[in-house]
Design a protein around this motif. Sequence first.
Motif, PDB file in Angstrom:
ATOM      1  N   GLN A   1      -9.855  -2.228  -2.197  1.00 36.50           N
ATOM      2  CA  GLN A   1      -9.801  -2.923  -3.381  1.00 36.50           C
ATOM      3  C   GLN A   1      -8.689  -2.624  -4.281  1.00 36.50           C
ATOM      4  O   GLN A   1      -7.853  -3.418  -4.663  1.00 36.50           O
ATOM      5  N   HIS A   2      -8.525  -1.221  -4.519  1.00 36.46           N
ATOM      6  CA  HIS A   2      -7.260  -0.791  -5.422  1.00 36.46           C
ATOM      7  C   HIS A   2      -5.894  -0.973  -4.514  1.00 36.46           C
ATOM      8  O   HIS A   2      -5.175  -1.712  -5.374  1.00 36.46           O
ATOM      9  N   ARG A   3      -5.859  -1.082  -3.261  1.00 37.62           N
ATOM     10  CA  ARG A   3      -4.671  -1.384  -2.774  1.00 37.62           C
ATOM     11  C   ARG A   3      -4.384  -2.594  -2.750  1.00 37.62           C
ATOM     12  O   ARG A   3      -3.131  -3.434  -2.689  1.00 37.62           O
ATOM     13  N   LEU A   4      -5.326  -3.658  -2.363  1.00 40.20           N
ATOM     14  CA  LEU A   4      -5.276  -4.929  -2.757  1.00 40.20           C
ATOM     15  C   LEU A   4      -4.849  -5.451  -3.919  1.00 40.20           C
ATOM     16  O   LEU A   4      -3.813  -6.314  -4.025  1.00 40.20           O
ATOM     17  N   ASP A   5      -5.207  -4.761  -4.839  1.00 37.61           N
ATOM     18  CA  ASP A   5      -5.014  -5.032  -6.411  1.00 37.61           C
ATOM     19  C   ASP A   5      -3.373  -4.593  -6.579  1.00 37.61           C
ATOM     20  O   ASP A   5      -2.782  -5.587  -7.254  1.00 37.61           O
ATOM     21  N   GLN A   6      -2.947  -3.792  -6.141  1.00 33.28           N
ATOM     22  CA  GLN A   6      -1.613  -3.171  -6.308  1.00 33.28           C
ATOM     23  C   GLN A   6      -0.670  -4.326  -5.466  1.00 33.28           C
ATOM     24  O   GLN A   6       0.486  -4.807  -6.213  1.00 33.28           O
ATOM     25  N   ALA A   7      -1.224  -4.581  -4.161  1.00 29.96           N
ATOM     26  CA  ALA A   7      -0.322  -5.424  -3.598  1.00 29.96           C
ATOM     27  C   ALA A   7      -0.129  -6.890  -4.184  1.00 29.96           C
ATOM     28  O   ALA A   7       0.887  -7.310  -4.284  1.00 29.96           O
ATOM     29  N   HIS A   8      -1.390  -7.654  -4.617  1.00 30.72           N
ATOM     30  CA  HIS A   8      -1.243  -8.754  -5.338  1.00 30.72           C
ATOM     31  C   HIS A   8      -0.416  -8.711  -6.537  1.00 30.72           C
ATOM     32  O   HIS A   8       0.696  -9.760  -7.051  1.00 30.72           O
ATOM     33  N   THR A   9      -0.319  -7.601  -7.272  1.00 26.41           N
ATOM     34  CA  THR A   9       0.458  -7.391  -8.422  1.00 26.41           C
ATOM     35  C   THR A   9       1.853  -7.484  -8.181  1.00 26.41           C
ATOM     36  O   THR A   9       2.918  -7.942  -8.800  1.00 26.41           O
ATOM     37  N   ARG A  10       2.348  -6.706  -7.031  1.00 24.89           N
ATOM     38  CA  ARG A  10       3.647  -6.472  -6.480  1.00 24.89           C
ATOM     39  C   ARG A  10       4.042  -7.927  -6.174  1.00 24.89           C
ATOM     40  O   ARG A  10       5.112  -8.374  -6.617  1.00 24.89           O
TER      41      ARG A  10
END
Length: 414
Positions: free
Chosen positions: A123-132
């Motif tokens: 979930q944390h890495r998904l949040d980072q990816a969508h922010t990017r």
Amino acid sequence: MNTTAQRAHAAARRLLDELTDPDQVTFLPGKPALRTRPASVGGGAAGVALAHTEAARTGHGSWESARTWIARALSGPVNGSDTATLWSGAPALGLLTAIAATSPAHLARARTRLDEVTTRLTQHRLDQAHTRIGRGQRPPLAEFDLIQGLTGLAVYHLHTHPEAAITRQVLAYLVRLSLPLPEDLQQLPGWWSEQSPHSQLDPQFPGGHLNLGVAHGISATLAVLSLAALRGLTVSGHTEAIERMCAILDAYRHSAPAGVWWPYYLTPQRWESGPTTAACGQRPTWCYGTPGLARAQQLAGLALNDQDRQAMAEQSMAHCLRDASQLGTLTDLGLCHGWAGLLHCAWRINTDAPAAPLEADLDRIATTLLDQLEDETHLDPEFLDGRAGIALALNTYANGTAPGVPWDAHLALA
């Protein structure tokens, strides 16, 4: 005289007998730290545990050895940070224990804890990816690839709890990855990275590259989306994402006299110049070569019910197996870029192809691997390039049946 399958079983058993006691096994030095930890599938105890587990599940090995190596894999501190991946840390151990579980209660406590950690970090890495993506920035390979990124985490979730919300969320990200970035005037595919294929900014790669491989490129993502669709699990835009990825691979498919092939990656210059009719000068490997890419496109063909794509993928594998110039470039025996990886990709493709068209080729490739194995005395014990992975490929070829929870999910082949 022994058949090739009997030779393969005997060789796999011999390799695993040499890896019975973790205290007597020495992994070769000089590898990245994450790859040598006990919880690493690629280069540590978890990969050897995987080989012993598969041998025990198919009646060709000892459950005692499997349990010993699983315990060793779980013995150290478990990485649940952003550097944990399908290949190392909590996700790697989570899939290993799911594969090894012989009943719902077996390893239940470890599986539950590992799943909680893996879901949280995903979930944390998904949040980072969508922010990017929202910022219009291009991705690093480690964000999305199989070895380090969210494609690998999608494999974990697809095989451990396909019904979970996090599984659909990571599949939705993979769909979004196939789209150009918002406001990108060049309309480049969303996985175009400013990095080099070695995951770093490099002046030799001005403008970055588009990675087509399985280990670090889009073919693993294509395979995972296709595998999800084959299981009836789709998200919005799912089919269109598979089609977009296939369209890129079609546009840059090179048609040589000895058969079609795909480049490892596209630079801006290659993106503009398009495909050629030159002979393939690449190694026929799982990680970047025709075997891995052909399997990904066979899966896409199956998911789309596209028989022409299936036939193309199967024929490209056949050409690869029969091209002496390509086979002559193989100097390793392991799964990543050697004969074992070639054998297992071909086995998977043959298993899902009508009329098993590669049967004779499989026997010939297995014989070559077995002959070369007899002269090799310095193989690493590991899964990715060494004895554990070779034993898995030989056992699967000799058994002739697909594993239940697939060990080769780590390779995005099933």
